[in-house]
Design an enzyme around this catalytic site. Structure first.
Site, PDB file in Angstrom:
ATOM      1  N   ARG A 135     -22.069   9.705 -39.044  1.00  0.00           N
ATOM      2  CA  ARG A 135     -23.165   8.955 -38.451  1.00  0.00           C
ATOM      3  C   ARG A 135     -22.587   7.694 -37.818  1.00  0.00           C
ATOM      4  O   ARG A 135     -21.595   7.136 -38.301  1.00  0.00           O
ATOM      5  CB  ARG A 135     -24.211   8.565 -39.504  1.00  0.00           C
ATOM      6  N   GLU A 185     -28.375   5.837 -30.230  1.00  0.00           N
ATOM      7  CA  GLU A 185     -28.261   7.050 -29.444  1.00  0.00           C
ATOM      8  C   GLU A 185     -29.534   7.272 -28.644  1.00  0.00           C
ATOM      9  O   GLU A 185     -30.626   7.133 -29.189  1.00  0.00           O
ATOM     10  CB  GLU A 185     -27.989   8.250 -30.366  1.00  0.00           C
ATOM     11  N   HIS A 197     -23.365  13.490 -29.290  1.00  0.00           N
ATOM     12  CA  HIS A 197     -23.843  14.068 -30.555  1.00  0.00           C
ATOM     13  C   HIS A 197     -23.973  15.583 -30.444  1.00  0.00           C
ATOM     14  O   HIS A 197     -25.044  16.167 -30.630  1.00  0.00           O
ATOM     15  CB  HIS A 197     -25.172  13.443 -30.969  1.00  0.00           C
TER      16      HIS A 197
END
Length: 339
Positions: A242, A271, A290
């Site tokens: 993360r 993000e 991601h």
């Protein structure tokens, strides 16, 4: 839950296959939202207020929303991580949380190793030179990369994904493996010759440090300026955990001052990564959006497991991968809804 004849109501958020929607529709009335935006948020909240089940990826759910959803009994997230969900409140309310572990382990380890390869061999930087017409002669030492094979790989968090990444390094590239974990991993040590280290020692010894820890209060900014200073100046940092496991301003500073050589990042504190972030423009950073589990096969398997979890919970056969099944089976702490 066991009341198979009950007309359950489910809110689904995310693109699901026709077969998956049919499986949900067999046990519940389904209100489907392909995505949540400012244009349909009120409709989503109204549907949630009536729902017994919620399924989706990147779910928007906080304590205030839970307070307006008195009948909610099951949340099935299409993800392994659930730090974006209010688990303590769900436990208190007796709301079951299901996630999707295992099915994305190998794919995310593939992503980790792709970032390792890209950072060591400077693949994105040098491919961009070809794309931009800058390859006009044989490259010189200023563009050389660093070997992957034989380098020491440090795995911070030797769970499923960390172990799968270590396996690729040891068996595919002859890399000595160091790892951190709350307890020893005899199988990694026996099969891969891995050695357990405390974090400070691992950071000092590893040529490549790969982060695969869960995000929680203990791992927030686990990699800060002090940790980065312990790494080799020739080392690369890879993150498939993360974003907030890393102190990003400290990382930017370390990369700019060459405290460490490079970083491969699939996750970020914010993000999507803002275009203004220095990380987006650095030649010694490989940044991906991601994509850890972003393959057709894996995303389909994750969605299917999430559907199976929700159907199992509502039908009474039970979920396959529950996060808090004990809390779910306790009497609810609120009178909202029925059990």
């Amino acid at each position: 839950m066991g009341e198979a004849s009950r007309p359950w109501r489910v809110v689904a958020v995310r693109r699901l296959s026709e077969a998956q929607l049919a499986a949900l529709s067999a046990v519940a009335e389904v209100e489907y939202f392909e995505e949540i935006s400012e244009h349909n948020r009120a409709d989503f909240l109204a549907a949630l207020s009536r729902a017994h089940g919620l399924i989706g990826g990147k779910l928007e759910l906080d304590e205030a929303m839970l307070a307006e959803a008195p009948a909610l009994r099951v949340v099935s997230t299409i993800s392994v991580g659930y730090d974006h969900l209010p688990l303590a409140t769900m436990n208190r309310r007796g709301i079951l949380l299901c996630n999707t572990p295992n099915v994305l382990t190998e794919t995310t380890a593939d992503t980790a190793f792709a970032l390792i390869m890209a950072t060591q061999r400077r693949l994105v930087e040098l491919a961009n030179r070809v794309r931009d017409g800058e390859w006009k002669a044989h490259i010189g030492r200023e563009h050389f990369g660093i070997d992957v094979h034989g380098k020491t790989l440090g795995i911070v968090g030797a769970g499923r994904i960390g172990a799968a990444t270590a396996r690729r390094g040891a068996l595919g590239f002859g890399m000595p493996i160091l790892y951190t974990a709350a307890s020893p991993k005899p199988e990694l040590e026996a099969c891969l010759g891995a050695h357990r280290r405390e974090l400070d020692a691992l950071l000092a010894e590893a040529d490549i440090v790969c982060l695969s820890v869960p995000y929680n209060a203990d791992t927030h900014h686990l990699i800060d300026a002090t940790a980065l200073a312990r790494m080799k100046s020739t080392a690369a940092l890879v993150n498939v955990a993360r974003g907030k496991v890393i102190d990003e301003p400290a990382l930017v500073d370390a990369l700019q001052r060459r405290v460490i050589r490079a970083a491969g990042l699939d996750v970020f504190a914010e993000e999507p990564l803002p275009a203004s972030s220095p990380l987006a423009a650095m030649d010694n950073v490989v940044a991906t959006p991601h994509i850890g589990s972003a393959t057709h096969e894996t995303r389909e398997a994750m969605a299917q497991l999430a559907v199976d979890n929700l159907v199992g919970a509502l039908s009474g056969s039970g979920p396959l991968t529950a996060v808090n099944e004990d809390a779910w089976r306790k009497p609810a702490a609120t009178s909202g809804g029925n059990r």
